[in-house]
Design a protein around this motif. Structure first.
Motif, PDB file in Angstrom:
ATOM      1  N   ARG A 118     -19.404 -10.667  -4.556  1.00 37.67           N
ATOM      2  CA  ARG A 118     -18.602 -10.642  -5.780  1.00 37.67           C
ATOM      3  C   ARG A 118     -19.417 -10.836  -7.055  1.00 37.67           C
ATOM      4  N   GLY A 119     -20.675 -11.254  -6.909  1.00 40.50           N
ATOM      5  CA  GLY A 119     -21.527 -11.394  -8.085  1.00 40.50           C
ATOM      6  C   GLY A 119     -22.295 -10.118  -8.429  1.00 40.50           C
ATOM      7  N   HIS A 120     -22.136  -9.070  -7.608  1.00 40.03           N
ATOM      8  CA  HIS A 120     -22.948  -7.861  -7.769  1.00 40.03           C
ATOM      9  C   HIS A 120     -22.433  -6.972  -8.917  1.00 40.03           C
ATOM     10  N   ALA A 121     -23.370  -6.295  -9.586  1.00 39.27           N
ATOM     11  CA  ALA A 121     -23.005  -5.413 -10.713  1.00 39.27           C
ATOM     12  C   ALA A 121     -22.028  -4.318 -10.305  1.00 39.27           C
ATOM     13  N   ARG A 122     -22.084  -3.897  -9.040  1.00 42.76           N
ATOM     14  CA  ARG A 122     -21.203  -2.803  -8.615  1.00 42.76           C
ATOM     15  C   ARG A 122     -19.735  -3.218  -8.536  1.00 42.76           C
ATOM     16  N   MET A 123     -19.435  -4.523  -8.661  1.00 40.90           N
ATOM     17  CA  MET A 123     -18.027  -4.961  -8.709  1.00 40.90           C
ATOM     18  C   MET A 123     -17.278  -4.260  -9.851  1.00 40.90           C
ATOM     19  N   ARG A 124     -18.007  -3.849 -10.899  1.00 39.23           N
ATOM     20  CA  ARG A 124     -17.340  -3.185 -12.026  1.00 39.23           C
ATOM     21  C   ARG A 124     -16.821  -1.797 -11.644  1.00 39.23           C
ATOM     22  N   GLU A 125     -17.243  -1.280 -10.481  1.00 42.79           N
ATOM     23  CA  GLU A 125     -16.723   0.024 -10.023  1.00 42.79           C
ATOM     24  C   GLU A 125     -15.301  -0.081  -9.469  1.00 42.79           C
ATOM     25  N   LEU A 126     -14.867  -1.322  -9.147  1.00 36.26           N
ATOM     26  CA  LEU A 126     -13.616  -1.460  -8.396  1.00 36.26           C
ATOM     27  C   LEU A 126     -12.381  -0.895  -9.104  1.00 36.26           C
ATOM     28  N   PRO A 127     -12.163  -1.144 -10.399  1.00 38.66           N
ATOM     29  CA  PRO A 127     -10.922  -0.603 -11.001  1.00 38.66           C
ATOM     30  C   PRO A 127     -10.792   0.913 -10.855  1.00 38.66           C
ATOM     31  N   ASP A 128     -11.859   1.656 -11.121  1.00 42.58           N
ATOM     32  CA  ASP A 128     -11.777   3.116 -11.006  1.00 42.58           C
ATOM     33  C   ASP A 128     -11.585   3.535  -9.546  1.00 42.58           C
ATOM     34  N   ARG A 129     -12.313   2.875  -8.643  1.00 44.03           N
ATOM     35  CA  ARG A 129     -12.158   3.224  -7.222  1.00 44.03           C
ATOM     36  C   ARG A 129     -10.750   2.888  -6.728  1.00 44.03           C
ATOM     37  N   HIS A 130     -10.217   1.741  -7.163  1.00 42.93           N
ATOM     38  CA  HIS A 130      -8.856   1.376  -6.747  1.00 42.93           C
ATOM     39  C   HIS A 130      -7.826   2.381  -7.250  1.00 42.93           C
ATOM     40  N   GLN A 131      -8.024   2.871  -8.470  1.00 43.79           N
ATOM     41  CA  GLN A 131      -7.073   3.846  -9.024  1.00 43.79           C
ATOM     42  C   GLN A 131      -7.006   5.088  -8.129  1.00 43.79           C
ATOM     43  N   LYS A 132      -8.185   5.559  -7.709  1.00 43.58           N
ATOM     44  CA  LYS A 132      -8.212   6.737  -6.834  1.00 43.58           C
ATOM     45  C   LYS A 132      -7.758   6.380  -5.416  1.00 43.58           C
ATOM     46  N   GLY A 133      -7.989   5.140  -5.008  1.00 48.43           N
ATOM     47  CA  GLY A 133      -7.479   4.681  -3.717  1.00 48.43           C
ATOM     48  C   GLY A 133      -5.956   4.682  -3.700  1.00 48.43           C
ATOM     49  N   HIS A 134      -5.348   4.253  -4.802  1.00 47.35           N
ATOM     50  CA  HIS A 134      -3.879   4.294  -4.888  1.00 47.35           C
ATOM     51  C   HIS A 134      -3.373   5.738  -4.833  1.00 47.35           C
ATOM     52  N   ALA A 135      -4.105   6.651  -5.455  1.00 47.66           N
ATOM     53  CA  ALA A 135      -3.697   8.069  -5.385  1.00 47.66           C
ATOM     54  C   ALA A 135      -3.707   8.549  -3.933  1.00 47.66           C
ATOM     55  N   ALA A 136      -4.734   8.172  -3.171  1.00 41.95           N
ATOM     56  CA  ALA A 136      -4.814   8.573  -1.757  1.00 41.95           C
ATOM     57  C   ALA A 136      -3.677   7.937  -0.957  1.00 41.95           C
ATOM     58  N   LEU A 137      -3.419   6.650  -1.202  1.00 46.14           N
ATOM     59  CA  LEU A 137      -2.356   5.950  -0.472  1.00 46.14           C
ATOM     60  C   LEU A 137      -0.983   6.548  -0.788  1.00 46.14           C
ATOM     61  N   ALA A 138      -0.790   6.974  -2.045  1.00 50.47           N
ATOM     62  CA  ALA A 138       0.498   7.587  -2.431  1.00 50.47           C
ATOM     63  C   ALA A 138       0.698   8.911  -1.679  1.00 50.47           C
ATOM     64  N   VAL A 139      -0.374   9.689  -1.521  1.00 47.53           N
ATOM     65  CA  VAL A 139      -0.284  10.941  -0.760  1.00 47.53           C
ATOM     66  C   VAL A 139       0.075  10.635   0.697  1.00 47.53           C
ATOM     67  N   MET A 140      -0.579   9.631   1.272  1.00 49.56           N
ATOM     68  CA  MET A 140      -0.291   9.251   2.661  1.00 49.56           C
ATOM     69  C   MET A 140       1.150   8.759   2.796  1.00 49.56           C
ATOM     70  N   ASP A 141       1.580   7.921   1.851  1.00 45.19           N
ATOM     71  CA  ASP A 141       2.926   7.347   1.912  1.00 45.19           C
ATOM     72  C   ASP A 141       4.004   8.434   1.854  1.00 45.19           C
ATOM     73  N   GLY A 142       3.782   9.429   0.997  1.00 44.54           N
ATOM     74  CA  GLY A 142       4.727  10.540   0.911  1.00 44.54           C
ATOM     75  C   GLY A 142       4.779  11.336   2.210  1.00 44.54           C
ATOM     76  N   HIS A 143       3.611  11.588   2.796  1.00 41.09           N
ATOM     77  CA  HIS A 143       3.552  12.361   4.041  1.00 41.09           C
ATOM     78  C   HIS A 143       4.259  11.624   5.169  1.00 41.09           C
ATOM     79  N   LEU A 144       4.154  10.290   5.180  1.00 40.82           N
ATOM     80  CA  LEU A 144       4.725   9.488   6.269  1.00 40.82           C
ATOM     81  C   LEU A 144       6.204   9.174   6.070  1.00 40.82           C
ATOM     82  N   ALA A 145       6.779   9.644   4.969  1.00 42.47           N
ATOM     83  CA  ALA A 145       8.193   9.321   4.686  1.00 42.47           C
ATOM     84  C   ALA A 145       9.103   9.803   5.811  1.00 42.47           C
TER      85      ALA A 145
END
Lengths: 201, 201
Positions: A118-145
């Motif tokens: 958690r002290g690593h500089a790459r922690m700053r990548e998390l918000p952008d990666r999470h945003q795209k992760g939510h996009a992937a999860l939303a696609v999966m959630d719709g498919h599994l409806a």
């Protein structure tokens, strides 16, 4: 005898471990420490020039890299890979989705948190990666409806590929709480015969 | 009749166009303007919830996304996809390599330069992406040192998947000059029967 070059914390390695267990195929597991670059030694680069686990070594010494190619190889002729041309392609559709639209955003945050810290500089990548992760999860959630599993209403290697990092997304601070269909599917996958957790070799 | 939702500048679309031409399969091509978000309309999201081209629509209306799943579907039963279990998995190995270790670093710089423009803030991503692109090209170059094609010494969909963005890498400022084996392979692929350029529908 098959040999799986692996790392116990890897979701990509878990895909192979889980399927090998389901198929009751005996294999030797070789643990490599990715944090100490054991996948980048000259000795290992001969097995996989791309320097990654999992890599499956066959009895004749042939080495097969890429988690999703490994589980395709293992699943052929089993109930986990449909033979129908379109269903086969749909299984691959979700496996390519997993590698391109899911893994960098669902798995990589977990790698950063658990392996870099958690002290690593790459922690700053998390918000952008999470945003795209939510996009992937939303696609999966719709498919599994309206579906129990991703393809053919049964567990296939598409589910195994997507389960591996989705079920531990929270370990990379990615909250899947809002995706009710995904959560129900995770429970269905874990309730299938011969399931093992990611921590089991 | 097949319908290919496509964008003429897309290497992923080109994979499908090239294989459809080789197989002499007739199809209707629908051009979508990715710069105007025509892949994100409600009308298109019904066809591919992930909002990307290429997407192949079959005669019965079933839609198949993911370029590499599309060319797997099209190639099945043709000389471009080996039936042997290991060779089939090796073709997929290089296709997963393409989507995970190659496309984000060889194709995305080209997208940034050509679609966002040289004045865009994302131009600053190029050095890091190029570094990883060189890593992918080095892996390819080593593999091709003693081989004419990626798998089975003949053109397969593994070559088509990797050719699509490698042959236009320079359009994203990525110089492949040092990779002699890759350059010779690009020439071999282009010399195969029924080849068409990326600019042809």
């Amino acid at each position: 005898m098959l040999t799986l070059y692996d790392n116990m914390d890897s979701g990509n390695g878990y895909k192979a471990r889980l399927l090998l267990h389901k198929l009751a195929v005996p294999y030797k597991r070789v643990e490599l420490d990715i944090d100490r670059s054991e996948t980048r030694t000259a000795q290992f680069l001969v097995k996989n020039a791309n320097g990654r686990i999992p890599t499956l070594e066959l009895g004749d010494g042939t080495c097969l890299p890429e988690s999703n190619a490994i589980i395709h190889y293992l699943a052929e002729g089993s109930p986990y890979l449909p033979e129908d041309r379109l269903k086969h392609a749909q299984v691959l559709q979700w496996m390519f989705f997993e590698q391109y639209s899911h893994e960098p955003y669902v798995a990589t945050p977990r790698y950063i948190v658990r392996h870099l810290g958690r002290g690593h500089a790459r922690m700053r990548e998390l918000p952008d990666r999470h945003q795209k992760g939510h996009a992937a999860l939303a696609v999966m959630d719709g498919h599994l409806a309206k579906r129990r599993f991703f393809v053919d209403e049964r567990l296939t290697i598409a589910d195994i590929a997507l389960y591996a990092y989705t079920h531990v997304a929270h370990e990379g601070d990615l909250d899947i709480g809002r995706y009710g269909n995904v959560r129900a599917w995770l429970e269905r996958v874990a309730a299938e015969p011969r399931h093992i957790p990611i921590t089991q070799g």
